[in-house]
Design an enzyme around this catalytic site. Structure first.
Site, short mmCIF file in Angstrom:
data_model
loop_
_atom_site.label_atom_id
_atom_site.label_comp_id
_atom_site.label_asym_id
_atom_site.label_seq_id
_atom_site.Cartn_x
_atom_site.Cartn_y
_atom_site.Cartn_z
N HIS A 1 5.74 -4.38 1.82
CA HIS A 1 5.97 -5.28 0.67
C HIS A 1 6.33 -6.69 1.14
O HIS A 1 6.91 -6.87 2.21
CB HIS A 1 7.00 -4.70 -0.32
CG HIS A 1 8.42 -4.72 0.13
ND1 HIS A 1 9.31 -3.69 -0.14
CD2 HIS A 1 9.16 -5.65 0.82
CE1 HIS A 1 10.50 -4.00 0.34
NE2 HIS A 1 10.44 -5.16 0.94
N ASP B 1 13.00 -13.53 -4.81
CA ASP B 1 13.36 -12.40 -5.66
C ASP B 1 14.86 -12.30 -5.91
O ASP B 1 15.66 -12.98 -5.27
CB ASP B 1 12.82 -11.10 -5.06
CG ASP B 1 12.93 -11.05 -3.53
OD1 ASP B 1 13.78 -11.75 -2.99
OD2 ASP B 1 12.17 -10.30 -2.91
N ASN C 1 7.22 -0.70 4.08
CA ASN C 1 6.02 -0.26 3.38
C ASN C 1 5.03 -1.40 3.16
O ASN C 1 4.07 -1.26 2.41
CB ASN C 1 6.40 0.37 2.03
CG ASN C 1 7.13 -0.60 1.11
OD1 ASN C 1 7.22 -1.79 1.41
ND2 ASN C 1 7.63 -0.11 -0.01
N GLU D 1 5.58 -4.37 -4.33
CA GLU D 1 5.54 -3.05 -3.70
C GLU D 1 4.09 -2.54 -3.63
O GLU D 1 3.24 -2.98 -4.40
CB GLU D 1 6.39 -2.08 -4.52
CG GLU D 1 7.88 -2.43 -4.59
CD GLU D 1 8.65 -2.04 -3.34
OE1 GLU D 1 8.09 -2.09 -2.22
OE2 GLU D 1 9.84 -1.70 -3.46
#
Ligand code: F6R
Length: 248
Positions: free
Chosen positions: A138, A67, A136, A143
């Site tokens: 990811h 990313d 979370n 996400e």
């Protein structure tokens, strides 16, 4: 899924580096999928050390990164290209032309993402995909949401991710709100996946990914469907699995 439970961050980093080094020794022209962030820094440090000792060469290694922040130039000190240069590429004999990080400044994101996926597919997918994990759940910047996204895509970062990454920027407002991320297609296409996590704040995400139901609300849970996943965690990141009675 094979789980290595290591004492602390240092031991996690060494174990992860050993697995990456083994891949390079076994397949010197391998295509590595690489991650940024605090988690892999220690592993990259070991790889650089081993390169400097003459134990490892990146001469024919190729890489694709997961990313990049939208809007950050490669020479911005918080861009993921800059991270890779300072933590790995700049210290080993990898050919810069063989390294790919998504272009955060692309003017045509759709075409860029399609080309990124086409490149990965044309290589027969990644040989070893290194992943960190968000609090979370990811992976890359996939996400939590209502569905898994297959393609490389532009993603709106969640408040939780912006909060977590604010530590690297002068202020929270400076954290980019979007990123380009590999999708689940490229990640799940990898021949082998190496998921690393350190620290108590990752314990819920690790537990949910390993023991929870497979759901886009915990994106890393999709890895339960991958045939060859190695999870390397320290005691703190393992703690919720331990509390659930999981043995490793
Ligand atoms: C980074 C990436 C992210 C991070 C995750 C954990 O390339 O894809 O998924 O791995 O946000 O970040 P750290 O390691 O900083 O806790």
């Amino acid at each position: 899924m094979r789980i290595y439970r290591e004492k602390d961050y240092e031991a996690m980093s060494r174990r992860a580096a050993q697995i990456i080094a083994a891949e390079i020794v076994h397949n010197p022209a391998c295509l590595l999928g690489l991650a940024t962030g605090s988690t892999p820094e220690g592993a990259y440090r070991y790889l650089v050390d081993w390169y400097k000792q003459g134990l490892l060469s990146f001469k024919n290694v190729r890489s694709v990164n997961l990313d990049e922040y939208v809007g950050l130039a490669p020479d911005h000190d918080q861009s993921y290209r800059y991270f890779m240069q300072s933590n790995l590429f700049g210290h080993v004999d990898i050919n810069p032309a063989n390294t790919r990080v998504p272009d955060g400044l692309t003017l045509d994101a759709k075409a860029f993402c399609d080309e990124y996926d086409a490149f990965i597919r044309a290589q027969g997918y990644v040989d070893l995909q290194l992943l960190g994990i968000g609090r979370n759940g990811h992976i890359g910047f996939n996400e939590p949401g209502g569905f898994f996204v297959k393609e490389t895509h532009v993603v709106d970062l969640t408040e939780s991710t912006i909060d977590a990454n604010a530590r690297f920027f002068a202020s929270r407002d400076d954290v980019p709100k979007q990123a380009i991320s590999m999708g689940m297609g490229a990640i799940m296409g990898a021949k082998k996946v190496l998921l690393c996590a350190s620290g108590e704040e990752k314990a819920d995400a690790i537990c949910g990914s390993v023991l929870g139901s497979i759901s886009p609300s915990c994106p890393a849970s999709i890895l339960q469907l991958h045939p060859d996943v190695i999870v390397v965690v320290d005691e703190a990141a393992f703690s919720k699995l331990a509390a659930a009675g999981f043995q490793a």
